[in-house]
Design a protein around this motif. Structure first.
Motif, PDB file in Angstrom:
ATOM      1  N   TYR A   1       0.772  -1.057   0.158  1.00  0.00           N
ATOM      2  CA  TYR A   1       0.030   0.059   0.011  1.00  0.00           C
ATOM      3  C   TYR A   1       0.762   1.186   0.069  1.00  0.00           C
ATOM      4  O   TYR A   1       1.912   1.334   0.624  1.00  0.00           O
ATOM      5  CB  TYR A   1      -0.887   0.077   1.266  1.00  0.00           C
ATOM      6  CG  TYR A   1      -1.654  -1.143   1.419  1.00  0.00           C
ATOM      7  CD1 TYR A   1      -1.442  -2.462   1.946  1.00  0.00           C
ATOM      8  CD2 TYR A   1      -3.053  -1.030   1.300  1.00  0.00           C
ATOM      9  CE1 TYR A   1      -2.112  -3.462   2.168  1.00  0.00           C
ATOM     10  CE2 TYR A   1      -4.150  -2.034   1.745  1.00  0.00           C
ATOM     11  CZ  TYR A   1      -3.453  -3.145   1.769  1.00  0.00           C
ATOM     12  OH  TYR A   1      -4.246  -4.232   2.186  1.00  0.00           O
TER      13      TYR A   1
ATOM     14  N   TYR B   1       0.876   5.427   1.066  1.00  0.00           N
ATOM     15  CA  TYR B   1       0.134   6.646   1.521  1.00  0.00           C
ATOM     16  C   TYR B   1       0.758   7.759   1.493  1.00  0.00           C
ATOM     17  O   TYR B   1       2.086   7.712   1.354  1.00  0.00           O
ATOM     18  CB  TYR B   1      -0.164   6.291   3.111  1.00  0.00           C
ATOM     19  CG  TYR B   1      -0.963   5.013   3.170  1.00  0.00           C
ATOM     20  CD1 TYR B   1      -0.418   3.624   3.498  1.00  0.00           C
ATOM     21  CD2 TYR B   1      -2.318   5.228   3.643  1.00  0.00           C
ATOM     22  CE1 TYR B   1      -1.200   2.442   3.629  1.00  0.00           C
ATOM     23  CE2 TYR B   1      -3.230   3.991   4.085  1.00  0.00           C
ATOM     24  CZ  TYR B   1      -2.718   2.977   3.934  1.00  0.00           C
ATOM     25  OH  TYR B   1      -3.408   1.654   4.427  1.00  0.00           O
TER      26      TYR B   1
ATOM     27  N   PHE C   1      -4.789   7.456   1.756  1.00  0.00           N
ATOM     28  CA  PHE C   1      -4.406   6.034   1.018  1.00  0.00           C
ATOM     29  C   PHE C   1      -4.325   6.429  -0.618  1.00  0.00           C
ATOM     30  O   PHE C   1      -5.252   7.185  -0.839  1.00  0.00           O
ATOM     31  CB  PHE C   1      -5.357   5.131   0.948  1.00  0.00           C
ATOM     32  CG  PHE C   1      -5.556   3.944   0.161  1.00  0.00           C
ATOM     33  CD1 PHE C   1      -6.472   3.799  -0.849  1.00  0.00           C
ATOM     34  CD2 PHE C   1      -4.436   2.911   0.159  1.00  0.00           C
ATOM     35  CE1 PHE C   1      -6.524   2.664  -1.578  1.00  0.00           C
ATOM     36  CE2 PHE C   1      -4.480   2.054  -0.714  1.00  0.00           C
ATOM     37  CZ  PHE C   1      -5.533   1.873  -1.464  1.00  0.00           C
TER      38      PHE C   1
ATOM     39  N   SER D   1      -4.346  -9.778   8.050  1.00  0.00           N
ATOM     40  CA  SER D   1      -5.199  -8.617   8.550  1.00  0.00           C
ATOM     41  C   SER D   1      -4.162  -7.595   9.102  1.00  0.00           C
ATOM     42  O   SER D   1      -4.724  -6.613  10.025  1.00  0.00           O
ATOM     43  CB  SER D   1      -6.070  -8.946   9.648  1.00  0.00           C
ATOM     44  OG  SER D   1      -5.227  -9.878  10.609  1.00  0.00           O
TER      45      SER D   1
ATOM     46  N   GLN E   1      -1.259  -4.611   8.985  1.00  0.00           N
ATOM     47  CA  GLN E   1      -0.430  -3.753   8.072  1.00  0.00           C
ATOM     48  C   GLN E   1       0.669  -3.327   8.793  1.00  0.00           C
ATOM     49  O   GLN E   1       0.617  -2.480   9.961  1.00  0.00           O
ATOM     50  CB  GLN E   1      -1.570  -2.917   7.536  1.00  0.00           C
ATOM     51  CG  GLN E   1      -1.085  -1.940   6.149  1.00  0.00           C
ATOM     52  CD  GLN E   1      -1.971  -1.088   5.893  1.00  0.00           C
ATOM     53  OE1 GLN E   1      -2.312  -0.056   6.600  1.00  0.00           O
ATOM     54  NE2 GLN E   1      -2.502  -1.312   4.593  1.00  0.00           N
TER      55      GLN E   1
ATOM     56  N   TYR F   1     -11.721  -5.959  11.507  1.00  0.00           N
ATOM     57  CA  TYR F   1     -10.502  -5.712  12.482  1.00  0.00           C
ATOM     58  C   TYR F   1     -10.567  -3.982  12.789  1.00  0.00           C
ATOM     59  O   TYR F   1     -10.669  -3.197  11.635  1.00  0.00           O
ATOM     60  CB  TYR F   1      -9.260  -6.073  12.357  1.00  0.00           C
ATOM     61  CG  TYR F   1      -9.071  -7.749  12.034  1.00  0.00           C
ATOM     62  CD1 TYR F   1      -9.574  -8.364  11.285  1.00  0.00           C
ATOM     63  CD2 TYR F   1      -8.589  -8.194  13.269  1.00  0.00           C
ATOM     64  CE1 TYR F   1      -9.418  -9.792  11.074  1.00  0.00           C
ATOM     65  CE2 TYR F   1      -8.407  -9.749  13.266  1.00  0.00           C
ATOM     66  CZ  TYR F   1      -8.766 -10.388  12.353  1.00  0.00           C
ATOM     67  OH  TYR F   1      -8.610 -11.605  12.277  1.00  0.00           O
TER      68      TYR F   1
ATOM     69  N   TYR G   1      -7.619  -1.055  14.640  1.00  0.00           N
ATOM     70  CA  TYR G   1      -6.481  -1.027  14.945  1.00  0.00           C
ATOM     71  C   TYR G   1      -6.147   0.305  15.602  1.00  0.00           C
ATOM     72  O   TYR G   1      -6.795   1.296  15.570  1.00  0.00           O
ATOM     73  CB  TYR G   1      -5.509  -0.848  13.731  1.00  0.00           C
ATOM     74  CG  TYR G   1      -5.726  -2.278  12.765  1.00  0.00           C
ATOM     75  CD1 TYR G   1      -6.874  -2.317  11.951  1.00  0.00           C
ATOM     76  CD2 TYR G   1      -4.854  -3.356  12.905  1.00  0.00           C
ATOM     77  CE1 TYR G   1      -6.944  -3.430  11.208  1.00  0.00           C
ATOM     78  CE2 TYR G   1      -4.950  -4.504  12.134  1.00  0.00           C
ATOM     79  CZ  TYR G   1      -5.981  -4.594  11.229  1.00  0.00           C
ATOM     80  OH  TYR G   1      -6.297  -5.609  10.411  1.00  0.00           O
TER      81      TYR G   1
ATOM     82  N   TYR H   1      -4.461  -4.475  17.905  1.00  0.00           N
ATOM     83  CA  TYR H   1      -5.804  -4.435  17.388  1.00  0.00           C
ATOM     84  C   TYR H   1      -6.899  -5.514  17.783  1.00  0.00           C
ATOM     85  O   TYR H   1      -6.509  -6.311  18.782  1.00  0.00           O
ATOM     86  CB  TYR H   1      -5.517  -5.024  15.893  1.00  0.00           C
ATOM     87  CG  TYR H   1      -4.887  -6.280  15.698  1.00  0.00           C
ATOM     88  CD1 TYR H   1      -3.653  -6.596  15.824  1.00  0.00           C
ATOM     89  CD2 TYR H   1      -5.772  -7.530  15.494  1.00  0.00           C
ATOM     90  CE1 TYR H   1      -3.199  -7.858  15.487  1.00  0.00           C
ATOM     91  CE2 TYR H   1      -5.256  -8.706  15.372  1.00  0.00           C
ATOM     92  CZ  TYR H   1      -4.157  -8.881  15.162  1.00  0.00           C
ATOM     93  OH  TYR H   1      -3.514 -10.107  15.137  1.00  0.00           O
TER      94      TYR H   1
ATOM     95  N   ILE I   1     -10.399  -2.216   9.047  1.00  0.00           N
ATOM     96  CA  ILE I   1     -10.446  -2.704   7.782  1.00  0.00           C
ATOM     97  C   ILE I   1     -11.526  -3.393   7.581  1.00  0.00           C
ATOM     98  O   ILE I   1     -12.305  -3.840   8.297  1.00  0.00           O
ATOM     99  CB  ILE I   1      -9.178  -3.892   8.128  1.00  0.00           C
ATOM    100  CG1 ILE I   1      -8.974  -4.904   6.870  1.00  0.00           C
ATOM    101  CG2 ILE I   1      -9.784  -4.858   9.177  1.00  0.00           C
ATOM    102  CD1 ILE I   1      -7.778  -5.882   6.684  1.00  0.00           C
TER     103      ILE I   1
ATOM    104  N   PHE J   1      -8.219  -0.558   4.201  1.00  0.00           N
ATOM    105  CA  PHE J   1      -7.596   0.047   5.508  1.00  0.00           C
ATOM    106  C   PHE J   1      -8.161   1.692   5.355  1.00  0.00           C
ATOM    107  O   PHE J   1      -7.712   2.188   4.367  1.00  0.00           O
ATOM    108  CB  PHE J   1      -6.282  -0.049   5.642  1.00  0.00           C
ATOM    109  CG  PHE J   1      -5.571  -1.301   5.990  1.00  0.00           C
ATOM    110  CD1 PHE J   1      -5.497  -2.334   5.075  1.00  0.00           C
ATOM    111  CD2 PHE J   1      -5.487  -1.793   7.361  1.00  0.00           C
ATOM    112  CE1 PHE J   1      -4.924  -3.599   5.250  1.00  0.00           C
ATOM    113  CE2 PHE J   1      -4.963  -3.143   7.627  1.00  0.00           C
ATOM    114  CZ  PHE J   1      -4.941  -3.997   6.630  1.00  0.00           C
TER     115      PHE J   1
END
Lengths: 110, 114
Positions: free
Chosen positions: A33, A35, A45, A97, A99, B31, B33, B48, B92, B102
């Motif tokens: 990703y 950003y 993002f 899940s 990052q 989820y 975070y 998280y 997420i 995200f």
């Protein structure tokens, strides 16, 4: 240390120029990703790649492009730079899940 | 749509507890975070919580999730000067076509006063 690396750490360039930012994800992570973090816009993002393919686009300008290579590293190309492009650019990688973020590249456009 | 909101600033005294709050809009979040960003550094994943949990504790950190109100909080016990940073809440959510999205809040700047 998140395991995500970014180069260069700092970049100073002039308006109208083009730069390339590089990111190496954590070992085993297929998603990358990008950003942009600026003082007035917060964390925005830009774009996501998964195993070499573009997966999602966020607030990415047409002057910006990215790609992910077979070895999974990614590059973000910024062209026709403007003063407002000065920001921190972060790369993050994930495999599920969670990052994880790289240390960022600080771009200053003068 | 997806939106994550946080208050922008919080000041606490060293040794006190800090509570940083976050609200989100997408009920399909899987989820949630908390990330910490120190000056000049990247975002560090702190903790998280899965969306079917109410609470998660990890040393000085306690995460509380109220799914009905779409409210998430991070409590830092015995706050230290080294906790001074910006704290980002993020969620997420599954994308329609593929994968996950995200979404980050604007960040809460925590200042710890001696």
């Amino acid at each position: 240390d998140s395991g995500v690396t970014q180069t260069p750490k700092h970049l100073i360039t002039a308006t109208g120029q083009r730069v390339t930012l590089r990111c190496s994800p954590r070992s085993g992570d297929l998603s990358v990703y990008w950003y942009q973090q600026s003082l007035d816009q917060g964390l925005q993002f830009l774009i996501q790649y998964y195993n070499g393919e573009e997966r999602a686009k966020g607030n990415i300008l047409e002057r910006f492009s990215a790609q992910q290579f077979p070895d999974l590293h990614s590059e973000l190309n910024l062209s026709s730079l403007e003063l407002g492009d000065s920001a921190l650019y972060f790369c993050a990688s994930s495999s599920s899940s969670e990052q994880y973020f790289g240390p960022g590249t600080r771009l200053t456009v003068t | 749509g997806e939106d994550v909101e946080q208050s922008l600033f919080l000041s606490v005294r060293e040794g006190d507890s800090s509570v940083i709050n976050c609200t989100y809009t997408d009920s399909s979040s899987t989820y949630l975070y908390w990330y910490k960003q120190e000056p000049g550094a990247g975002l560090q994943l702190l903790t998280y919580i899965f969306s079917n949990m109410d609470m998660k504790q990890d040393q000085r950190l306690t995460v509380l999730l109220n799914k009905k109100d779409k409210h998430l909080s991070l409590r830092i016990a015995d706050t230290q000067t080294g906790d001074s940073a910006i704290y980002f809440c993020a969620e997420i959510t599954p994308r329609v076509n593929y994968g996950q999205n995200f979404v980050f809040g604007p960040g809460t700047r925590l200042s710890v006063l001696p």
